[in-house]
Motif scaffolding. Structure first.
Motif, mmCIF file in Angstrom:
data_model
loop_
_atom_site.group_PDB
_atom_site.id
_atom_site.type_symbol
_atom_site.label_atom_id
_atom_site.label_comp_id
_atom_site.label_asym_id
_atom_site.label_seq_id
_atom_site.Cartn_x
_atom_site.Cartn_y
_atom_site.Cartn_z
ATOM 1 N N PHE A 3 0.844 -1.192 0.000
ATOM 2 C CA PHE A 3 0.000 0.000 0.000
ATOM 3 C C PHE A 3 0.882 1.245 0.000
ATOM 4 O O PHE A 3 1.764 1.390 0.859
ATOM 5 N N ASP A 4 0.618 2.159 -0.930
ATOM 6 C CA ASP A 4 1.385 3.402 -0.978
ATOM 7 C C ASP A 4 0.431 4.555 -1.279
ATOM 8 O O ASP A 4 -0.470 4.419 -2.122
ATOM 9 N N TYR A 5 0.619 5.662 -0.564
ATOM 10 C CA TYR A 5 -0.235 6.835 -0.770
ATOM 11 C C TYR A 5 0.623 8.087 -0.751
ATOM 12 O O TYR A 5 1.369 8.347 0.197
ATOM 13 N N THR A 6 0.510 8.858 -1.830
ATOM 14 C CA THR A 6 1.193 10.150 -1.923
ATOM 15 C C THR A 6 0.182 11.240 -1.654
ATOM 16 O O THR A 6 -0.720 11.488 -2.464
ATOM 17 N N ASP A 7 0.317 11.896 -0.517
ATOM 18 C CA ASP A 7 -0.623 12.939 -0.104
ATOM 19 C C ASP A 7 -0.202 14.274 -0.717
ATOM 20 O O ASP A 7 0.907 14.751 -0.492
ATOM 21 N N LYS A 8 -1.086 14.888 -1.511
ATOM 22 C CA LYS A 8 -0.776 16.151 -2.175
ATOM 23 C C LYS A 8 -1.108 17.368 -1.318
ATOM 24 O O LYS A 8 -0.814 18.504 -1.717
ATOM 25 N N LEU A 9 -1.709 17.140 -0.150
ATOM 26 C CA LEU A 9 -2.055 18.255 0.729
ATOM 27 C C LEU A 9 -1.062 18.433 1.862
ATOM 28 O O LEU A 9 -0.979 19.508 2.458
ATOM 29 N N THR A 10 -0.346 17.363 2.198
ATOM 30 C CA THR A 10 0.658 17.448 3.255
ATOM 31 C C THR A 10 1.945 16.817 2.766
ATOM 32 O O THR A 10 1.936 15.891 1.964
ATOM 33 N N THR A 11 3.052 17.299 3.228
ATOM 34 C CA THR A 11 4.362 16.727 2.906
ATOM 35 C C THR A 11 5.171 16.620 4.201
ATOM 36 O O THR A 11 5.039 17.465 5.095
ATOM 37 N N PRO A 12 6.066 15.648 4.339
ATOM 38 C CA PRO A 12 6.254 14.577 3.354
ATOM 39 C C PRO A 12 5.204 13.483 3.526
ATOM 40 O O PRO A 12 4.557 13.395 4.567
ATOM 41 N N SER A 13 5.082 12.628 2.505
ATOM 42 C CA SER A 13 4.154 11.517 2.592
ATOM 43 C C SER A 13 4.718 10.435 3.501
ATOM 44 O O SER A 13 5.930 10.310 3.687
ATOM 45 N N LEU A 14 3.839 9.640 4.072
ATOM 46 C CA LEU A 14 4.238 8.566 4.961
ATOM 47 C C LEU A 14 4.730 7.369 4.154
ATOM 48 O O LEU A 14 4.382 7.197 2.986
ATOM 49 N N PRO A 15 5.555 6.508 4.756
ATOM 50 C CA PRO A 15 6.114 5.369 4.019
ATOM 51 C C PRO A 15 5.041 4.339 3.663
ATOM 52 O O PRO A 15 4.010 4.220 4.329
ATOM 53 N N ALA A 16 5.312 3.569 2.596
ATOM 54 C CA ALA A 16 4.403 2.510 2.167
ATOM 55 C C ALA A 16 4.346 1.408 3.218
ATOM 56 O O ALA A 16 5.263 1.238 4.026
ATOM 57 N N GLN A 17 3.253 0.652 3.193
ATOM 58 C CA GLN A 17 3.060 -0.443 4.140
ATOM 59 C C GLN A 17 2.885 -1.747 3.377
ATOM 60 O O GLN A 17 2.279 -1.774 2.296
ATOM 61 N N ARG A 18 3.410 -2.836 3.941
ATOM 62 C CA ARG A 18 3.367 -4.146 3.287
ATOM 63 C C ARG A 18 2.842 -5.186 4.265
ATOM 64 O O ARG A 18 3.110 -5.128 5.454
ATOM 65 N N LYS A 19 2.119 -6.157 3.694
ATOM 66 C CA LYS A 19 1.579 -7.217 4.552
ATOM 67 C C LYS A 19 1.200 -8.402 3.684
ATOM 68 O O LYS A 19 0.785 -8.243 2.532
ATOM 69 N N ALA A 20 1.342 -9.598 4.243
ATOM 70 C CA ALA A 20 0.919 -10.823 3.569
ATOM 71 C C ALA A 20 -0.049 -11.572 4.474
ATOM 72 O O ALA A 20 -0.013 -11.432 5.698
ATOM 73 N N ILE A 21 -0.914 -12.370 3.859
ATOM 74 C CA ILE A 21 -1.874 -13.158 4.625
ATOM 75 C C ILE A 21 -1.994 -14.537 3.998
ATOM 76 O O ILE A 21 -1.894 -14.693 2.773
ATOM 77 N N PHE A 22 -2.183 -15.520 4.858
ATOM 78 C CA PHE A 22 -2.252 -16.931 4.465
ATOM 79 C C PHE A 22 -3.672 -17.425 4.731
ATOM 80 O O PHE A 22 -4.187 -17.266 5.841
ATOM 81 N N SER A 23 -4.332 -18.017 3.714
ATOM 82 C CA SER A 23 -5.751 -18.376 3.837
ATOM 83 C C SER A 23 -5.969 -19.836 3.445
ATOM 84 O O SER A 23 -6.003 -20.168 2.253
ATOM 85 N N PRO A 24 -6.127 -20.744 4.431
ATOM 86 C CA PRO A 24 -6.452 -22.136 4.116
ATOM 87 C C PRO A 24 -7.961 -22.346 3.979
ATOM 88 O O PRO A 24 -8.760 -21.640 4.599
ATOM 89 N N ARG A 25 -8.357 -23.324 3.153
ATOM 90 C CA ARG A 25 -9.767 -23.664 2.963
ATOM 91 C C ARG A 25 -9.908 -25.187 2.903
ATOM 92 O O ARG A 25 -9.044 -25.887 2.361
#
Length: 749
Positions: free
Chosen positions: A489-511
């Motif tokens: 996830f990455d978001y570049t905010d055009k109203l405030t600077t600097p933008s916050l760092p991107a976030q990463r995550k993984a998920i495991f789904s058994p069925r």
């Protein structure tokens, strides 16, 4: 001695014959496509087998004394049954089935088929049920309700299994493998706008409830809906429709190729739709929708099929929005009036898809699809009127431009290991959303921006891989699946600077799915699995990764029965637990976590063929949705349905007369956490009559046959009118369509 040799020879001959098999493939006569789950059996044997995903089957030649007289019978719902004579050890038999009348007596419950196999909505249902748009086709899923609350062009609100899903937060929707849901959307997470699909092009609607389906990842907690368009046209069509409220619709579906090419498995067509309607509102909607769709598919050699799709949608509309009950009761406005008639919106979507399906052998296939979508959206809303700004009002604008890039690959292989039939499926792919100038702003009369509250660019990547193994032996079937999803996830905010760092995550789904087939009339099944819905990328980045991918855990225990030759019934008790639910607050541009929730329920669906031309169906869906983080008495989930029912009668006579009458019912439900405010339930009935001949069709469709007053969507909202001294919290609603008749004329050529 000679006699002994003769006896031994006879036994060897019989043993050899016992091992003789018939191998073949079942296809659609027109499209040349393989038919999965066609039922194949001998005329002197009760049990048979079903075809695999590639349409192939392998059946042992009968060993009884009358084997020579046995015929091979091939049947599939919606197709004409075939009986053919076949010699032993026949290889590469190709059986082409022709479409015909629906006959539920041909439905056979087998160990190879699952309860989900019978969820595909037949084309007869799609033809006979009145649909204003493809969004309405979602209603064909038992227990699924939709509601429009801001003009005809906005994606509808969705309800299923005790969820107010908003516009798609907890349901995975796709068309021809293209994702419909928009993640991190300007208006709401998972926003699922189906208006780019022309209703008449819908070939099938497959669905599954709960988080048990390995191919479907993000947002597939309450379930999934997968639609597919026609690969070919039976005939070209021009259709004109007209009705009340200045409603006009024109449709053209043109077959581009001759029969010679179609016989070789090459098909191409284009379709276009134009719709205009003012709707029943005092302020006309001026709703315009234009669709253009093209599809081409062809055989590349003997074992490869190429499918190309191009489509585009443009739509704009005005809207009256949600109105407060007090304004109607006081006579300030009528039921179809408005407080702010400058609401409305614009949307466009252009899609391109390339799919290559390779049949490597009788038991293996490999499918690869690459797609791209260009999407633009702009929506003007006013939920609170003059609550926040007593002078200019509270109108907001939500807008974005988006590019979606995606690819997925699926390999399937089947094998026989002793008495076990094993089918393996492996998949991988990615989806990348690049959203530009995702905006939330305060506006005045659509034209003037008073203040930007949010403005920025979103980049969201979802890469995934999954594997699914299916083991079938005798009456048992085990389906084990594992899926992993990675997000950036990455978001570049055009109203405030600097933008916050991107976030990463993984998920495991058994069925895990288990079923036991007692006989050809009864089947038990158990489903369990883990799913998830992602949070909005802006919230993920602002919260530095907190609550990125809350999980959902569910289980179903059900039975599929066929007590009569023409009656099919499915009953399922279910449970679903969510680690976190999201409520999107549109005018604030935030997602509010609402804590852990638990839902339990019961689904009952039945379909009965009364005779050759008359069908009945009914669905009953009970749910008990509760929040787990609040005290008893304050744990109701606002607007979550607790009891719904749909059903009706459909008829199709040989003389060409056909039609349907259908009802949908939603019970009163809480509109807030302590049930002190109630969203009123409703029962609405629709009816259609058609007279269909080889060259033309005429018909009439009526929505809300009995002209009941009903509220399509309802919200407990705090608002303030222009001259009110203080805000008031109460039900705000969008009125449901009154009696609405449309006539149509279609010409076939």
């Amino acid at each position: 001695m000679k006699l002994l040799i003769v006896i031994i020879s006879c036994f060897l001959t019989m043993a050899a014959q016992a091992r003789q098999t018939i191998r073949g493939k079942v296809i659609d006569k027109l499209t040349k496509e393989p038919l999965e789950l066609a039922y194949v059996h001998w005329s002197n044997a009760h049990q048979g087998i079903t075809t695999n995903e590639q349409g192939f089957f392998s059946l042992t030649y009968p060993t009884t004394t009358d084997a020579a007289a046995a015929k091979l019978i091939i049947s599939f719902v919606g197709y004409e049954t075939q009986e053919i004579n076949v010699e032993p050890n026949t290889e590469k038999l190709v059986i082409a089935l022709q479409k015909g009348a629906v006959n539920l007596q041909e439905v056979v419950i087998t160990p190879q088929s699952t309860a989900n196999s019978f969820h595909t909505i037949s084309k007869i249902d799609l033809n006979l049920m009145p649909a204003r748009s493809a969004q309405d086709i979602l209603r064909t899923v038992p227990g699924l309700f939709i509601g429009q609350h801001q003009g005809g062009g906005k994606a509808e609100q969705i309800f299923l299994r005790g969820f107010d899903i908003d516009h798609g937060t907890d349901i995975n929707v796709s068309v021809d493998g293209l994702p419909v849901n928009m993640v991190s959307h300007a208006h709401g997470q998972g926003y699922a706008d189906l208006h780019f699909l022309i209703p008449e092009l819908t070939a099938s609607v497959d669905y599954g409830k709960g988080p048990y389906y390995t191919q479907y990842g993000n947002l597939g907690t309450a379930g999934y809906v997968s639609m597919n368009t026609l690969n070919s046209l039976d005939k070209s069509t021009v259709k004109l429709e007209g009705g009340q409220f200045n409603t006009f619709r024109g449709l053209a579906m043109i077959d581009l190729l001759d029969e010679r090419l179609k016989e070789k498995g090459t098909n191409a067509y284009v379709a276009s739709e134009l719709l205009y309607s003012d709707g029943p509102f005092d302020a006309p909607q001026h709703f315009n929708r234009f669709n253009l769709f093209g599809k081409f598919n062809t055989q590349l050699g003997r074992n490869n099929k190429l499918t190309l799709i191009l489509s585009t949608l443009n739509s704009d509309w005005d809207a009256s929005g949600q109105v407060p009950e007090r304004a109607v009761k006081s006579g300030l406005i009528g039921r179809f009036g408005s407080i702010d008639d400058t609401e409305g919106g614009y949307t466009s979507r252009t899609n391109a898809s390339v799919r290559l399906t390779s049949y490597l052998d009788d038991h293996s296939s490999w499918e690869n699809q690459l797609y791209y979508s260009r999407y633009q959206f702009k929506l003007y809303s006013n939920f609170t009127f003059f609550l926040n700004d007593p002078v200019n009002g509270d109108q907001i604008r939500q807008a974005e431009a988006r590019d979606i890039y995606g690819f997925h690959s699926k390999f399937t292989h089947a094998l026989q290991a002793g008495d076990w039939h094993i089918t393996s499926a492996y998949g991988a792919g990615f989806r990348l959303d690049k959203t530009h100038n995702s905006e939330l702003s305060n506006t005045l009369n659509k034209n003037t921006v008073l203040e930007y509250k949010q403005l920025g660019n979103v980049s969201e990547l979802n890469a995934f891989a999954w594997v699914e193994e299916r083991f079938q032996k005798d009456r048992w079937l085990f389906n084990i699946g594992v899926r992993t999803d990675y997000f950036n996830f990455d978001y570049t905010d055009k109203l405030t600077t600097p933008s916050l760092p991107a976030q990463r995550k993984a998920i495991f789904s058994p069925r895990l799915n288990i079923q036991y087939t007692l006989n050809d009339k009864n089947q038990l099944y158990f489903k369990a699995g883990k799913g998830f819905h992602s949070n909005d990328a802006r919230v993920v980045v602002f919260n530095r990764g907190y609550e990125i991918l809350p999980a959902a855990y569910g289980a179903d225990l059900g039975i599929l029965v066929k007590p009569l030759p023409g009656l099919l019934v499915n009953v399922a008790a279910w449970y679903l637990y969510l680690q976190q639910e999201f409520v999107y607050v549109g005018d604030e541009g935030i997602v509010e976590p609402s804590g852990k929730t638990r839902r339990t329920g019961l689904d009952v669906s039945g379909r009965y063929q009364i005779n050759k031309w008359l069908f009945a169906d009914a669905n009953f869906n009970i749910a008990k949705p509760r929040s787990m983080d609040t005290p008893k008495g304050e744990s109701y989930i606002p607007l979550a349905p607790t009891f719904t029912s749909t059903g009706g009668l459909s008829w199709q006579l040989q003389q060409g007369f056909n039609g349907s009458i259908r009802y949908r019912y939603m019970k009163d439900r809480p509109a807030n956490e302590d049930k002190s405010v109630i969203a009123s339930g409703y029962t609405v009935t629709d009816i259609s009559f058609n007279y269909t001949q080889k060259k033309y069709e005429v018909g009439i469709a009526v929505e809300n046959l009995f002209n009941v007053k009903w509220n399509e969507t309802q919200f407990d909202t705090e608002s303030r009118l222009k001259d009110e001294p203080a805000p008031v919290s109460e039900i705000h609603f969008t009125p449901g369509v009154p009696f609405f008749a449309r006539v149509k004329l279609a010409v076939f050529f």
